[in-house]
Design a protein around this motif. Structure first.
Motif, PDB file in Angstrom:
ATOM      1  N   PRO A   1      48.605  18.552 -24.285  1.00  0.00           N
ATOM      2  CA  PRO A   1      49.338  16.769 -24.811  1.00  0.00           C
ATOM      3  C   PRO A   1      48.604  15.676 -23.718  1.00  0.00           C
ATOM      4  CG  PRO A   1      50.773  19.100 -23.345  1.00  0.00           C
ATOM      5  CD  PRO A   1      49.000  19.314 -24.145  1.00  0.00           C
TER       6      PRO A   1
ATOM      7  N   LEU B   1      41.581  23.215 -21.093  1.00  0.00           N
ATOM      8  CA  LEU B   1      42.117  22.868 -20.195  1.00  0.00           C
ATOM      9  C   LEU B   1      43.676  23.518 -19.582  1.00  0.00           C
ATOM     10  CD1 LEU B   1      42.389  18.789 -20.000  1.00  0.00           C
ATOM     11  CD2 LEU B   1      44.664  20.577 -20.004  1.00  0.00           C
TER      12      LEU B   1
ATOM     13  N   ALA C   1      59.255  25.315 -19.159  1.00  0.00           N
ATOM     14  CA  ALA C   1      58.538  25.616 -20.090  1.00  0.00           C
ATOM     15  C   ALA C   1      57.357  26.907 -20.430  1.00  0.00           C
ATOM     16  CB  ALA C   1      57.629  24.636 -20.273  1.00  0.00           C
TER      17      ALA C   1
ATOM     18  N   ALA D   1      56.809  29.184 -22.762  1.00  0.00           N
ATOM     19  CA  ALA D   1      56.142  29.372 -24.084  1.00  0.00           C
ATOM     20  C   ALA D   1      55.096  28.073 -24.106  1.00  0.00           C
ATOM     21  CB  ALA D   1      57.445  28.854 -25.111  1.00  0.00           C
TER      22      ALA D   1
ATOM     23  N   GLY E   1      51.463  25.628 -23.720  1.00  0.00           N
ATOM     24  CA  GLY E   1      49.765  26.211 -23.373  1.00  0.00           C
ATOM     25  C   GLY E   1      49.659  26.475 -21.583  1.00  0.00           C
TER      26      GLY E   1
ATOM     27  N   GLY F   1      52.398  27.594 -19.800  1.00  0.00           N
ATOM     28  CA  GLY F   1      53.509  27.961 -19.510  1.00  0.00           C
ATOM     29  C   GLY F   1      52.768  29.745 -19.305  1.00  0.00           C
TER      30      GLY F   1
ATOM     31  N   SER G   1      63.130  27.771 -24.701  1.00  0.00           N
ATOM     32  CA  SER G   1      64.541  27.880 -26.020  1.00  0.00           C
ATOM     33  C   SER G   1      64.730  29.427 -27.237  1.00  0.00           C
ATOM     34  CB  SER G   1      64.700  26.466 -27.049  1.00  0.00           C
ATOM     35  OG  SER G   1      63.432  26.812 -27.882  1.00  0.00           O
TER      36      SER G   1
ATOM     37  N   ILE H   1      57.651  19.283 -16.722  1.00  0.00           N
ATOM     38  CA  ILE H   1      58.754  18.344 -17.738  1.00  0.00           C
ATOM     39  C   ILE H   1      58.566  16.935 -16.982  1.00  0.00           C
ATOM     40  CG2 ILE H   1      60.863  18.395 -17.960  1.00  0.00           C
ATOM     41  CD1 ILE H   1      59.250  20.690 -19.578  1.00  0.00           C
TER      42      ILE H   1
ATOM     43  N   LEU I   1      48.977  17.742  -8.848  1.00  0.00           N
ATOM     44  CA  LEU I   1      47.942  17.971  -9.372  1.00  0.00           C
ATOM     45  C   LEU I   1      47.188  17.779 -10.135  1.00  0.00           C
ATOM     46  CD1 LEU I   1      46.580  21.646  -9.352  1.00  0.00           C
ATOM     47  CD2 LEU I   1      46.112  20.882 -11.104  1.00  0.00           C
TER      48      LEU I   1
ATOM     49  N   VAL J   1      43.749  18.265 -12.551  1.00  0.00           N
ATOM     50  CA  VAL J   1      43.329  19.285 -12.497  1.00  0.00           C
ATOM     51  C   VAL J   1      41.371  18.728 -13.482  1.00  0.00           C
ATOM     52  CG1 VAL J   1      43.424  19.197 -15.700  1.00  0.00           C
ATOM     53  CG2 VAL J   1      42.608  21.729 -14.593  1.00  0.00           C
TER      54      VAL J   1
ATOM     55  N   LEU K   1      51.557  18.977 -31.443  1.00  0.00           N
ATOM     56  CA  LEU K   1      51.659  18.554 -30.010  1.00  0.00           C
ATOM     57  C   LEU K   1      52.512  17.534 -29.375  1.00  0.00           C
ATOM     58  CD1 LEU K   1      48.200  18.577 -28.146  1.00  0.00           C
ATOM     59  CD2 LEU K   1      49.924  19.954 -28.509  1.00  0.00           C
TER      60      LEU K   1
ATOM     61  N   GLY L   1      56.663  18.607 -28.892  1.00  0.00           N
ATOM     62  CA  GLY L   1      56.666  19.457 -28.321  1.00  0.00           C
ATOM     63  C   GLY L   1      57.114  20.647 -27.824  1.00  0.00           C
ATOM     64  N   ARG L   2      57.118  21.167 -29.072  1.00  0.00           N
ATOM     65  CA  ARG L   2      57.369  22.546 -29.719  1.00  0.00           C
ATOM     66  C   ARG L   2      56.062  23.545 -29.203  1.00  0.00           C
ATOM     67  NH1 ARG L   2      61.591  20.519 -28.547  1.00  0.00           N
ATOM     68  NH2 ARG L   2      61.131  21.519 -26.284  1.00  0.00           N
TER      69      ARG L   2
ATOM     70  N   GLY M   1      52.364  28.895 -26.948  1.00  0.00           N
ATOM     71  CA  GLY M   1      50.820  28.841 -26.515  1.00  0.00           C
ATOM     72  C   GLY M   1      50.026  27.635 -27.104  1.00  0.00           C
TER      73      GLY M   1
END
Ligand SMILES: NC(=O)c1ccc[n+]([C@@H]2O[C@H](COP(=O)([O-])OP(=O)(O)OC[C@H]3O[C@@H](n4cnc5c(N)ncnc54)[C@H](OP(=O)(O)O)[C@@H]3O)[C@@H](O)[C@H]2O)c1
Length: 313
Positions: free
Chosen positions: A41, A129, A154, A156, A158, A160, A179, A216, A259, A261, A300, A303-304, A307
């Motif tokens: 993102p 990342l 989230a 599901a 990256g 998460g 979801s 989020i 945080l 990264v 990207l 938002g869906r 992975g």
């Protein structure tokens, strides 16, 4: 070499394939022939003039991207831990100018590690990342321990899907939100409980949480604080939407953290070790060609993403 240059901050039409001179390397850098790039993102946010934009704005050309996997083509004079032909992966110069959308990338040796032989370049690029963020969140910041009740928002996505796997590895009881369409995926990566955040208010189904990973921001921080035990900890990752997390948590007798990264070959090596053992897996839901980077940005921004999505060279 071909690179994708960001001609100006703005929409995907500003991402243009151009021929550029090969990057030169400093003494502590290696030149990597890139085989796969993962996007995040923050790539799209930066393209739009947010995210890491301020750190690129004075450079010409601007090249987005930080996550690479590839083959060492040349090494700087001071590099002792890699040799030509090594397969390596890592997050290059984050938060800075990574210049990863290119056929060749000059990367500090300290930001890379050897790619395990049992994973592909696509999987390795995906585990940079997002995986480093999950690692720094779970190990360094939240210090997840056995039997911690840990909520991953989230689950599901990256970050998460790596966070769920790492927290399970360290013995936590993990609740993952997504979801309904992603229920099987979230349980499949190891979550103990799945919660559909769209079906009903989270406070009806989640309580007494020790630690939260907030991916989020905004109202999700207030919502999460109502699900936590007194003394619990929430870590929020979404810059621009988490400035008050410390104050909000403190007002309820809890701890709030943020945080950002950072590139680390050392942490990348720990991730590689878990991938080599099959404990940590990168889920690549879709691959794109180098010319399709603009399309990957749109994916990207939906938002869906499940992975990770990866660019294959
Ligand atoms: N501070 C840092 O260093 C740092 C590092 C990495 C990422 N981040 C930030 O953290 C956020 C997440 O990054 P990411 O790479 O994981 O993003 P991502 O892969 O794009 O996340 C996509 C996932 O989010 C889920 N989702 C969307 N809204 C949701 C909601 N309200 N509740 C639960 N799930 C929801 C979607 O699942 P459904 O389709 O099922 O809703 C989708 O699977 C981004 O804002 C990113 O910029 C910060």
């Amino acid at each position: 070499m071909k690179a994708i240059v960001l001609t100006d901050f703005g929409d995907i039409n500003n991402l243009r394939v151009q021929d550029l001179p090969m990057p030169t390397i400093k003494d502590d850098e290696v030149l990597v022939q890139v085989k796969a790039i993962s996007i995040n993102p923050v790539d799209a946010k930066t393209r739009n003039g947010k995210g890491a934009a301020a750190r690129l704005a004075n450079d010409n050309p601007m090249i987005l991207g930080w996550d690479i996997s590839g083959i060492v083509d040349n090494i700087g004079k001071a590099v002792t831990n890699f040799k030509k032909g090594d397969e390596v992966f890592g997050m290059v110069n984050f938060p800075g100018h990574g210049k990863a959308y290119a056929e060749y990338v000059a990367a500090p040796a300290a930001h890379l590690t050897l790619k395990p032989g049992n994973i592909t370049h696509e999987e390795a690029a995906a585990a940079t990342l997002a995986a480093l963020t999950a690692w720094e969140s779970i190990v360094d910041a939240l210090k997840i321990e056995e039997n911690d009740k840990f909520l991953v928002h989230a689950a599901a996505g990256g970050v998460g899907h790596f966070a769920v796997q790492l927290a399970k590895h360290f013995g936590a009881w993990v609740i993952g939100t997504a979801s309904a369409a992603n229920k099987d995926f979230v349980l499949g990566v190891g979550a103990d409980e799945f919660v559909d955040y769209k079906a009903r208010p989270l406070e009806e189904v989640i309580s007494n949480v020790d630690k939260v990973l907030d991916t989020i921001g905004g109202e999700n921080i207030d919502l999460s604080l109502n699900l936590m035990k007194p003394g619990g900890t929430i870590l929020s990752l979404v810059s621009g939407k988490n400035e008050e997390v410390q104050e909000k948590a403190a007002a309820k007798g809890m701890k709030g953290m943020r945080l950002l990264v950072h590139s680390s070959g050392e942490n990348q090596q720990k991730i590689a070790a878990l991938m080599e053992k099959g404990i940590l897996k990168a889920h690549v839901s879709k691959t794109y060609s180098f010319d399709q980077v603009p399309e990957a940005h749109l994916q990207l921004e939906s938002g869906r993403t499940v992975g990770k999505v990866v660019i294959v060279l």
